[in-house]
Write a protein that holds these residues in place. Structure first.
Motif, PDB file in Angstrom:
ATOM      1  N   LEU A 409       0.798  -1.226   0.000  1.00 31.50           N
ATOM      2  CA  LEU A 409       0.000   0.000   0.000  1.00 31.50           C
ATOM      3  C   LEU A 409       0.829   1.275   0.000  1.00 31.50           C
ATOM      4  O   LEU A 409       0.269   2.364  -0.175  1.00 31.50           O
ATOM      5  CB  LEU A 409      -0.938   0.005   1.228  1.00 31.50           C
ATOM      6  CG  LEU A 409      -1.885  -1.180   1.334  1.00 31.50           C
ATOM      7  CD1 LEU A 409      -2.695  -1.098   2.610  1.00 31.50           C
ATOM      8  CD2 LEU A 409      -2.803  -1.237   0.127  1.00 31.50           C
ATOM      9  N   GLY A 410       2.125   1.132   0.214  1.00 31.08           N
ATOM     10  CA  GLY A 410       2.973   2.315   0.269  1.00 31.08           C
ATOM     11  C   GLY A 410       3.203   2.755   1.700  1.00 31.08           C
ATOM     12  O   GLY A 410       2.260   2.778   2.518  1.00 31.08           O
ATOM     13  N   ALA A 411       4.436   3.116   2.002  1.00 31.57           N
ATOM     14  CA  ALA A 411       4.785   3.495   3.377  1.00 31.57           C
ATOM     15  C   ALA A 411       4.002   4.727   3.833  1.00 31.57           C
ATOM     16  O   ALA A 411       3.620   4.830   5.005  1.00 31.57           O
ATOM     17  CB  ALA A 411       6.291   3.747   3.468  1.00 31.57           C
ATOM     18  N   GLU A 412       3.719   5.658   2.908  1.00 33.00           N
ATOM     19  CA  GLU A 412       3.028   6.889   3.292  1.00 33.00           C
ATOM     20  C   GLU A 412       1.609   6.606   3.763  1.00 33.00           C
ATOM     21  O   GLU A 412       1.155   7.140   4.784  1.00 33.00           O
ATOM     22  CB  GLU A 412       3.008   7.852   2.100  1.00 33.00           C
ATOM     23  CG  GLU A 412       2.394   9.207   2.423  1.00 33.00           C
ATOM     24  CD  GLU A 412       2.456  10.161   1.243  1.00 33.00           C
ATOM     25  OE1 GLU A 412       1.770  11.195   1.289  1.00 33.00           O
ATOM     26  OE2 GLU A 412       3.190   9.864   0.276  1.00 33.00           O
ATOM     27  N   ARG A 413       0.899   5.742   3.029  1.00 34.23           N
ATOM     28  CA  ARG A 413      -0.485   5.444   3.417  1.00 34.23           C
ATOM     29  C   ARG A 413      -0.535   4.687   4.739  1.00 34.23           C
ATOM     30  O   ARG A 413      -1.409   4.928   5.574  1.00 34.23           O
ATOM     31  CB  ARG A 413      -1.158   4.629   2.310  1.00 34.23           C
ATOM     32  CG  ARG A 413      -2.664   4.443   2.523  1.00 34.23           C
ATOM     33  CD  ARG A 413      -3.290   3.720   1.355  1.00 34.23           C
ATOM     34  NE  ARG A 413      -4.738   3.580   1.516  1.00 34.23           N
ATOM     35  CZ  ARG A 413      -5.523   2.860   0.715  1.00 34.23           C
ATOM     36  NH1 ARG A 413      -4.982   2.233  -0.333  1.00 34.23           N
ATOM     37  NH2 ARG A 413      -6.821   2.777   0.935  1.00 34.23           N
ATOM     38  N   PRO A 418      -1.385   4.828  11.775  1.00 35.91           N
ATOM     39  CA  PRO A 418      -0.626   3.778  12.489  1.00 35.91           C
ATOM     40  C   PRO A 418      -1.491   2.921  13.409  1.00 35.91           C
ATOM     41  O   PRO A 418      -1.314   1.709  13.474  1.00 35.91           O
ATOM     42  CB  PRO A 418       0.417   4.578  13.282  1.00 35.91           C
ATOM     43  CG  PRO A 418      -0.135   5.974  13.366  1.00 35.91           C
ATOM     44  CD  PRO A 418      -0.896   6.188  12.110  1.00 35.91           C
ATOM     45  N   GLY A 419      -2.438   3.551  14.103  1.00 38.98           N
ATOM     46  CA  GLY A 419      -3.302   2.771  14.992  1.00 38.98           C
ATOM     47  C   GLY A 419      -4.195   1.813  14.232  1.00 38.98           C
ATOM     48  O   GLY A 419      -4.400   0.665  14.643  1.00 38.98           O
TER      49      GLY A 419
END
Length: 886
Positions: A409-413, A418-419
């Motif tokens: 999904l991509g690190a940014e998304r 995070p939760g």
């Protein structure tokens, strides 16, 4: 919509042919399609469709064709100053698929797309040139395929087509070389040499040229009988592509080092654990270790739409890939020939999705090749009889599961929520297939917050893990494993899904299935073998959370068998610990019995979490008798282990059950035990509310023994709060009640407690008399725990009388008895007291030893205040503390 250009022009909508109109309209469509989304100026488009024969008003005619194509095929044909642009996905056009497959080396599949002459029927100079260009691409692919076939040793099968091609292309030296090599390897050198002479003459006569140097070299090598020219060992390259989003698995990858036979299996019993992904990822990492090729087959061991592939069929495919032309009949003959061809060759064989050891064994090639076998079963026969190594797969660790989502999904998304990502990882519980489904759904909806998918997982986990296709539906993947079970094992699987505990013991499962333990063990072994269940420690079994949810969907309520087993066995264990405390009967044909205190305490230790969970389930489904029994039977265990918070939880549950049953005696018992617990936890006000309610209920019942127990608990609470006079008052009242009830064991316990409180008030003579009377009664009754408590009191009295040796002796006796009954809570207290007496006698080294042991137990039991007091004594090597008693 699919567009066919490699033959007569075709357009298909969901497989059905669409009438695209007359030839010129088809020509407009093709002239736009071949540009792969690039704009075509109007003048160029006119030239392509008509050449020099464009009609009057050609532009208006062209506009009409474009308009009709838009409506007929619902195509988005854009018009701009640069011209017309038609954009479709590459896989919609057979020409683009052909080119992509050629680039990938899938030549047979690419050439299979051709249906005849390209764009057949379309006429103009431009289409003639296009057709010739595409024909050249086809021939180049055919020649590449011939090279591959020759390298694989399939020269004999290639000869007929090569002869036709050579006749059609007499000046093509590459075709000539291929035909000469195929003839030579087929043992026909004479024809190979004659063909060379034919080509040489035609080149000289028609072109005035000699054959190229490569063709001349081949001619000389055939003349010289070069043995290297005849030798060919096909190098099969059958591995599917590696999984694109593989993460983690470092330990498992390291365990799959060649050479040898490795079996990849799965923990937790799920399909979707990543067996195939691991095998293919490892295989592609180690391609250099297998220079002679790789064989791959999906054995379809758990395919819902097909039977497992028989070894005979697999061997035919493998033999053909290895260059064998005459395939022997029969399994044994094929297996022997296969082993012969594989001997001495460094080849990797991947046998994916095996159903059984019997399916795999004929496909094992011998010691020179490396074999990876994936299966949902353990294939113990392969390990036992063929020396296979078993590499078991568990779920992905949390960090690896998160990394998987980042890659997809991509690190940014992922970083943006995070939760939510933590919730997704938790609900998927590290199962790669579940993570893949969630990631795929999120990737298809890039504008949706990940919280949407997390909410679905919370509400309906299995529904949320359904991507709508076979293989991406968790239920269907699990069902393939269940379908392979015997009827008895399938029923057991469903029943185990109704167990709401983290794990379950063999006796508990026997009760659930209503089967003898020996038969139950065999059924569980079948589930273990299918990786639908894991025996994570000897005699205890657990399921992956998502497997458990699926299993629960399969089975209706399992009834009360398991609840009755836990309640009846807990009753037997509690009576072993305190045989003098009566308990109502509770029947189960599978209840366990216990020889001694140690066995009972060990059972409570092992089953504590299950008992707590079972009580909650019993309350939820209205099994109030079970809920009360479990709470009551855990009380003494909790006291011995110092687990006060757990005791509060089960007594609150027991109180709810007693109120639902309308049983005031049970309610009163729950109230006075809760009062004791709350006082110990420092919530005195709440504790005394429960005590008062307990006294009120016992007074109405006229039960002297129960009333005495309430006073006894209140005496303990008063002492705990520092009111020794009130504690003595309640102790004397409890003693009176127990004597009136004629319960000698309770009388013995109360005599000790009265004596203890006299001692705390400094009235040592009265204290000693009461405790000695208590000791005589305990010995008469064989009440071990009561004797241990009394010895503790006599030791305290002796130490204050100046009889230090007696005090130490009494404490050591008390310690031995508490260890005998496995009461670690009181063991800690006695160790603490023994340290005090030893320190007072000047034996600091042994005192520190006893305090250190006490501290370890206090900390393990969560008794923070007692632990702090011992730490202070260890720091000063002196002092004394007396912990509260129950």
């Amino acid at each position: 919509m699919e567009f066919g250009l490699l033959g007569a022009v075709e357009v298909r909508d969901s497989g059905a042919l669409v009438d695209v109109g007359h030839v010129r309209q088809q020509s407009v469509l093709v002239a736009l399609l071949v540009e792969e989304g690039r704009p075509v100026p109007v003048d160029r488009l006119l030239d392509r469709v008509w050449g020099e024969r464009a009609p009057l008003r050609a532009r208006e005619t062209l506009y009409g064709y474009v308009s009709k194509l838009r409506k007929l095929l619902e195509l988005d044909i854009e018009r701009s100053p640069a011209g017309y642009r038609l954009t479709v996905a590459p896989d919609q056009v057979d020409l683009f698929r052909f080119r992509a497959l050629v680039r990938q080396g899938a030549l047979d599949e690419a050439l299979g797309l051709w249906r005849g002459q390209a764009v057949e029927g379309l006429e103009s100079p431009w289409f003639d040139a296009l057709r010739e260009s595409l024909h050249a691409e086809r021939v180049a692919a055919e020649l590449d395929r011939n090279d591959v076939a020759l390298a694989d040793g399939r020269h004999a099968a290639l000869l007929p087509s090569l002869r036709l091609l050579a006749a059609d292309r007499p000046h093509d030296e590459r075709v000539a070389a291929q035909l000469m090599l195929a003839l030579h390897r087929s043992g026909n050198d004479a024809e190979a040499l004659r063909h060379y002479e034919t080509v040489r003459r035609e080149l000289a006569d028609e072109l005035g040229a000699d054959p190229s140097k490569p063709l001349q070299d081949l001619h000389q090598r055939i003349l010289a009988g070069d043995s290297a020219l005849s030798h060919v060992e096909p190098e099969p390259r059958q591995l599917p592509a590696p999984p694109p989003w593989f993460t983690g698995r470092e330990q498992e990858l390291a365990a799959l080092a060649p050479p040898g036979t490795a079996v990849i299996t799965a923990i937790g019993g799920t399909g979707g654990i990543g067996k195939t992904a691991l095998a293919l990822h490892w295989a592609h990492l180690h391609l250099g270790d297998f220079p002679d090729g790789q064989l791959y087959v999906n054995l379809r061991g758990f395919d819902p739409s097909a039977e497992p592939t028989p070894p005979e069929a697999v061997l035919r495919e493998f033999l053909e890939a290895l260059g064998e032309e005459a395939i022997p009949a029969g399994l044994d003959a094929r297996a022997a020939r296969y082993r012969g061809l594989m001997a001495g060759r460094r080849i990797l064989v991947v046998l994916d999705n095996a159903r059984s050891t019997e399916q795999v064994v004929p496909l094992l090639p011998g010691p020179d090749a490396t074999v990876l076998v994936t299966s949902r079963l353990k294939l113990a026969g392969l390990v036992a009889a063929h020396g296979a190594r078993s590499v078991s797969l568990d779920v992905l660790h949390h960090a690896d599961a998160r990394a998987f989502l980042e890659v997809r999904l991509g690190a940014e998304r992922v970083a943006a929520e995070p939760g939510v990502v933590a919730d997704l990882v938790s609900w998927c519980d590290g199962l790669p297939l579940a993570l893949s489904i969630v990631a795929a759904r999120a990737a298809m909806e890039p504008d949706f917050p990940l919280a949407v998918f997390a909410q679905e997982l919370r509400e309906q986990p299995l529904d949320a893990l359904d991507a709508g296709e076979i293989g991406t539906n968790l239920r269907s993947v699990f069902s393939w494993s269940v379908a392979a079970l015997s009827a008895e094992a399938a029923r057991a699987f469903g029943l185990l899904g109704t167990v709401g505990t983290a794990d379950v013991s063999l006796p508990a499962v026997a009760a659930l299935l209503d089967r003898p333990a020996a038969r139950t063990r065999m059924v569980l072994r079948e589930l273990e073998n299918a990786h639908l269940l894991q025996q994570h420690v000897p005699g205890r079994y657990r399921m992956h959370d998502l497997v458990g949810l699926y299993a629960a969907d399969l089975e209706a309520d399992a009834g009360s068998r398991l609840a009755d087993f836990y309640a009846a066995t807990a009753r037997a264990a509690a009576l072993t610990l305190e045989p003098h405390k009566p308990l109502p009967d509770h029947e189960s044909g599978h209840a366990l019995s216990f020889l001694d205190n140690a066995a009972a305490m060990a059972w409570f230790d092992a089953e504590h979490g299950c008992l707590m969970a079972e009580q909650r389930q019993a309350l939820a489904c209205g099994a109030f008798g079970v809920a009360w029994m479990i709470g009551r039977t855990l009380n003494n265990y909790h006291v011995r282990r110092g687990r006060t918070l757990d005791d509060v939880e089960v007594w609150l549950g027991a109180l709810r059950a007693a109120e639902a049953l309308g049983d005031e005696t049970k309610q009163a018992n729950a109230h006075f035990c809760l009062g004791t617990d709350y006082v110990e936890l420092g919530q005195s006000s709440l504790g005394h509310q429960h005590f008062e309610r307990s006294l009120e209920l016992f007074a109405r019942s006229g039960d002297h023994a129960a009333h005495g127990s309430a006073h006894r608990a209140m005496a303990w609470a008063a002492e705990f709060e520092g009111d020794l006079e009130k504690a003595l008052e309640h102790s004397l009242r409890a003693l009176e009640m127990f004597r009136a009830a004629g319960t000698e064991i309770r009388e013995a316990e109360s005599l000790n407690e009265v004596g203890w409180r006299y001692a705390c008030l400094g009235r040592y003579a009265e204290a000693r008399t009461c405790c000695e009377d208590a000791m005589l009664l305990n010995e008469k009754l064989g009440h071990t725990e009561g004797a241990a408590a009394t010895l503790d009191s006599l030791a305290h009295i002796a130490s204050h009388d100046g009889r230090h040796d007696d005090a130490v002796a009494h404490y050591r006796q008390a310690l031995a008895l508490y260890r005998e009954v496995d009461n670690s809570a009181e063991e800690a207290t006695v160790l603490d007291h023994l340290g005090d007496v030893l320190a007072a006698a000047g034996n600091d080294a042994e005192a520190r030893e006893q305090w250190t042991r006490a501290l370890e137990l206090y900390e393990r039991q969560g008794r923070a205040s007692e632990a702090a007091a011992v730490v202070a004594k260890l720091g000063s090597a002196g002092g004394r503390s007396r912990s509260a008693r129950r």
